[in-house]
Design an enzyme around this catalytic site. Structure first.
Site, PDB file in Angstrom:
ATOM      1  N   GLU A 180     -13.991   6.766  33.685  1.00 40.06           N
ATOM      2  CA  GLU A 180     -13.342   6.818  32.372  1.00 40.06           C
ATOM      3  C   GLU A 180     -11.819   6.809  32.482  1.00 40.06           C
ATOM      4  O   GLU A 180     -11.141   7.769  32.164  1.00 40.06           O
ATOM      5  CB  GLU A 180     -13.850   8.035  31.599  1.00 40.06           C
ATOM      6  N   HIS A 406     -30.025  14.753  25.889  1.00 39.72           N
ATOM      7  CA  HIS A 406     -30.094  15.677  27.020  1.00 39.72           C
ATOM      8  C   HIS A 406     -28.725  15.710  27.701  1.00 39.72           C
ATOM      9  O   HIS A 406     -28.413  14.833  28.507  1.00 39.72           O
ATOM     10  CB  HIS A 406     -31.136  15.230  28.045  1.00 39.72           C
ATOM     11  N   GLU A 500     -14.368   8.242  22.081  1.00 42.78           N
ATOM     12  CA  GLU A 500     -14.050   9.663  21.913  1.00 42.78           C
ATOM     13  C   GLU A 500     -12.662  10.020  22.432  1.00 42.78           C
ATOM     14  O   GLU A 500     -12.055  11.001  21.991  1.00 42.78           O
ATOM     15  CB  GLU A 500     -15.107  10.540  22.590  1.00 42.78           C
TER      16      GLU A 500
END
Length: 696
Positions: A180, A406, A500
């Site tokens: 990322e 999850h 995000e």
């Protein structure tokens, strides 16, 4: 399927003694692509060490590059070889993906297999296989079953990629834990991954021992040729980063290891992943290439009827902008039954067939606290305000499926202890998709997200998905390497600096150019769960110091530009309801008959068109970087003799990603395959077009 396969008898060993003496070669064998443009030459040096060379037409793309391995408690496998036999084969077939960018995939290549054996007393054996396609090459090593090489412990794989110039490169650091990062654009000689690498700046403990890049890493030569380096079929092996020698313009495979400095531990016989080089004259050809998926085995899942490509809403963006919390102890626990039903109602109203809920299960209070080390997630027990069975029932009554979530916090030990019960619950409730997450440092300690241990864990989850008819969307994953062909339950994954970050980052989030690079780097590996479609790009009043650095039209275009068979519709309901531009999200396809890159330059802009499989409708998306530009769209991809109506969602004349991001216009044009349109893209802007056949 159509198969045209020719196999040739093993050919006699071609030993060119003296003929190649000037280059220090004792053996040479060649294989070319079907169109003859790519040639791979394999050699044994005067020291009996294997190396290879790659040419594209008249240009040498990869100069002499060595091949070999360092082993623990054993002599290296790098020299002293003789050729035992060589085999060649040609394959031309067509196969149909369960889902994907195209309804059919052509798989055509020429193959060369070389069987090597040491001349020393141990006579250890290794095979090298090259597959050469019109769009690039793949090669792998095979370790046959043999008396003197049973257990193989690899401490280094010394596969070289010796470049022929100081290319322009789009790259991210070779972090062992996370992908990322923002992509950097530099000359090869200017790559300094260690300077960019800042431990503690992400939610995971990260590690990178040397100046290295992660793959796919993409380059442009001085002659204008595009190259991208990656791997395919990463199975029971460590992920590969590429260590860079900036002085000599050379890369070498640097496998991700563990605290014991073990990269790979296997029993013979086994194969390594394919090492891949995509080669293209135009950047769009990299995206259209099927090299990575073709190097994987055919589909092994007999029944995939439980999964259909879909758009989905979710309880997710709330937590990133602060309107909700993951944990029940917070002031506003977002994952509650009432809110879930509101999203189901919204989804059903707008023909969105799935919904994700994050923060539903107990254990979120410490998930982000790395000092806690052990996070006690329970993957079957919901918080008191969330009635899982009722949400599933209500969703089914409205035609909206639940996507399970999850988050493991990278506690792989804890997750594997519960994985059977967690998947049994989904099977019992007929939940057919799960988003998995692995934020943080891996438990057990000493392992990394991209090492062999985690590669095998992600594979175990895929196998549980097959067993229980659950498709997997993995976040904080191992890289995509085309395994979706073999295991179409692997529907999507993150592995990229996603949406995000725009809500988190005080440094301005992802710049506009980010998604003009991602399609030519990360997306070459496979589908990306980027979560496009934020309409409140200013993030006000929730994140006053942050914003999304695109226009609204750019956000719409991402549904076409960034491929995934699951595309999120992530913004708050109130930002969509009654918004005219939301019609494009309702209309845009999700499963494609064919995909085409109409025009592009990496880091500047891309224009993409895709035809929906079910309806035959076309959708077009174009995005630009920080620079405003005009793009000319040629509609010659449409069927001749037919008339079409194009609904165009474009930037307003005064739109700008910083000062006026939500300014847009909607217009309609009658077009045919002879039509051309010039459209203005604002700075950080885009255009999205829905094209339907007209009766006019």
């Amino acid at each position: 399927m159509k198969y045209i396969i020719k196999f040739f008898l093993p050919i006699l060993i071609l030993i060119l003694l003296n003929a190649c003496a000037s280059e220090g070669k004792k053996f040479t064998s060649e294989v070319t692509s079907p169109d003859k443009n790519i040639k791979v030459s394999f050699h044994l040096s005067a020291e009996n060490q294997p190396f290879y060379v790659v040419n594209y037409k008249t240009e040498k793309v990869i100069d002499s590059s060595k091949m070999g391995f360092e082993l623990k408690d054993a002599a290296p496998l790098s020299g002293d070889f003789r050729i035992v036999a060589t085999d060649t084969a040609s394959v031309n077939e067509t196969w149909q993906p369960v889902w994907g960018e195209d309804a059919e995939v052509k798989n055509e290549y020429n193959e060369l297999k070389l069987q090597l054996e040491e001349t020393s007393a141990l006579k250890r054996k290794i095979n090298i296989i090259f597959k050469v396609y019109d769009d690039g090459i793949g090669f792998r090593y095979e370790f046959p079953k043999q008396e003197n090489l049973n257990e193989v412990v690899i401490t280094d794989e010394n596969t070289e990629f010796n470049l022929t110039g100081n290319h322009k490169v789009w790259w991210i650091p070779g972090d062992w834990d996370i992908y990322e990062y923002l992509y950097q654009t530099t000359k090869f000689s200017e790559i300094d991954a260690l300077k960019l690498y800042e431990p503690g700046t992400h939610l995971g403990q990260t590690y990178m021992p040397e100046n290295a890049v992660n793959t796919p890493v993409t380059m442009k030569t001085e002659a204008g040729l595009y190259l991208s380096f990656h791997e395919a079929d990463l199975t029971d092996y460590a992920g590969m980063t590429l260590a860079v020698d900036t002085t000599n313009h050379k890369m070498k495979s640097e496998l991700v290891g563990n605290a014991e400095n073990i990269k790979v531990k296997r029993q013979t016989p086994f194969e390594t992943p394919w090492r891949t080089i995509q080669i293209a004259e135009k950047p769009g050809q990299l995206i259209e290439s099927k090299l990575i998926v073709n190097l994987n085995d055919p589909n092994v899942v007999e029944d995939m009827s439980f999964f259909k490509p879909t758009k989905y809403t979710g309880i997710w963006w709330d937590m990133h902008i602060g309107t909700g919390n993951w944990d029940y102890a917070g002031a506003n626990h977002a994952a509650n039954t009432t809110y879930a039903k509101e999203l189901i109602d919204f989804s059903a109203k707008h023909n969105i067939n799935a919904m994700l809920v994050e923060g539903w299960n107990i254990g979120w209070e410490q998930w982000w606290d790395k000092k806690a080390k052990q996070v006690d997630f329970d993957f079957v027990t919901p918080y008191p305000d969330y009635d899982l069975q009722e949400v599933v029932r209500y969703g089914k009554s409205k035609g909206v499926a639940l996507i399970m979530h999850h988050e493991t916090s990278a506690d792989v030990t804890g997750y594997e202890a519960q994985i059977d019960t967690a998947f049994a619950l989904m099977k019992d409730l007929k939940i057919h998709a799960v988003k998995t997450g692995y934020v943080g440092s891996v438990i057990p300690e000493g392992e990394y997200h991209h090492g062999q241990f985690m590669v095998n864990h992600y594979q175990k989850v895929l196998e549980k998905g097959i067993e229980n008819q659950v498709a997997i969307n993995a976040h904080e994953p191992i890289k995509a390497t085309g395994k979706r062909r073999t295991y179409p339950v692997a529907i999507s994954r993150e592995g990229v600096r996603g949406q995000e970050y725009n809500a988190w980052s005080d440094d301005g989030g992802n710049p506009p150019e980010h998604l003009t690079i991602v399609p030519f780097t990360r997306m070459l590996g496979g589908p990306v769960d980027y979560t496009p479609g934020i309409f409140n790009t200013s993030l006000k009043p929730y994140k006053e110091n942050n914003q999304i650095n695109t226009t609204l039209a750019h956000q719409l275009a991402l549904y076409v530009v960034v491929y995934s068979p699951v595309q999120m519709v992530p913004d708050l309901i109130k930002n969509y309801e009654g918004h005219p531009a939301f019609q494009f999200i309702e209309d845009v396809g999700i499963d494609w008959q064919q995909s085409k890159v109409l025009d592009a330059e990496i880091g500047d802009f891309i224009v993409m068109a895709r035809q929906e499989k079910q309806t035959g409708h076309w959708f077009l998306g174009a995005i630009t970087d920080e620079q405003a530009r005009t793009v000319t769209i040629n509609f010659d991809f449409l069927e001749a003799g037919k008339n079409y109506t194009a609904t165009i969602y474009k930037d307003a004349a005064d739109a700008h990603y910083k000062t006026n991001p939500e300014a847009y216009e909607i217009s309609s044009e009658d077009i045919s395959n002879n039509s051309k349109l010039e459209l203005m893209l604002a700075a950080g802007g885009g255009v999205a077009i829905a094209i339907k056949e007209s009766n006019k």
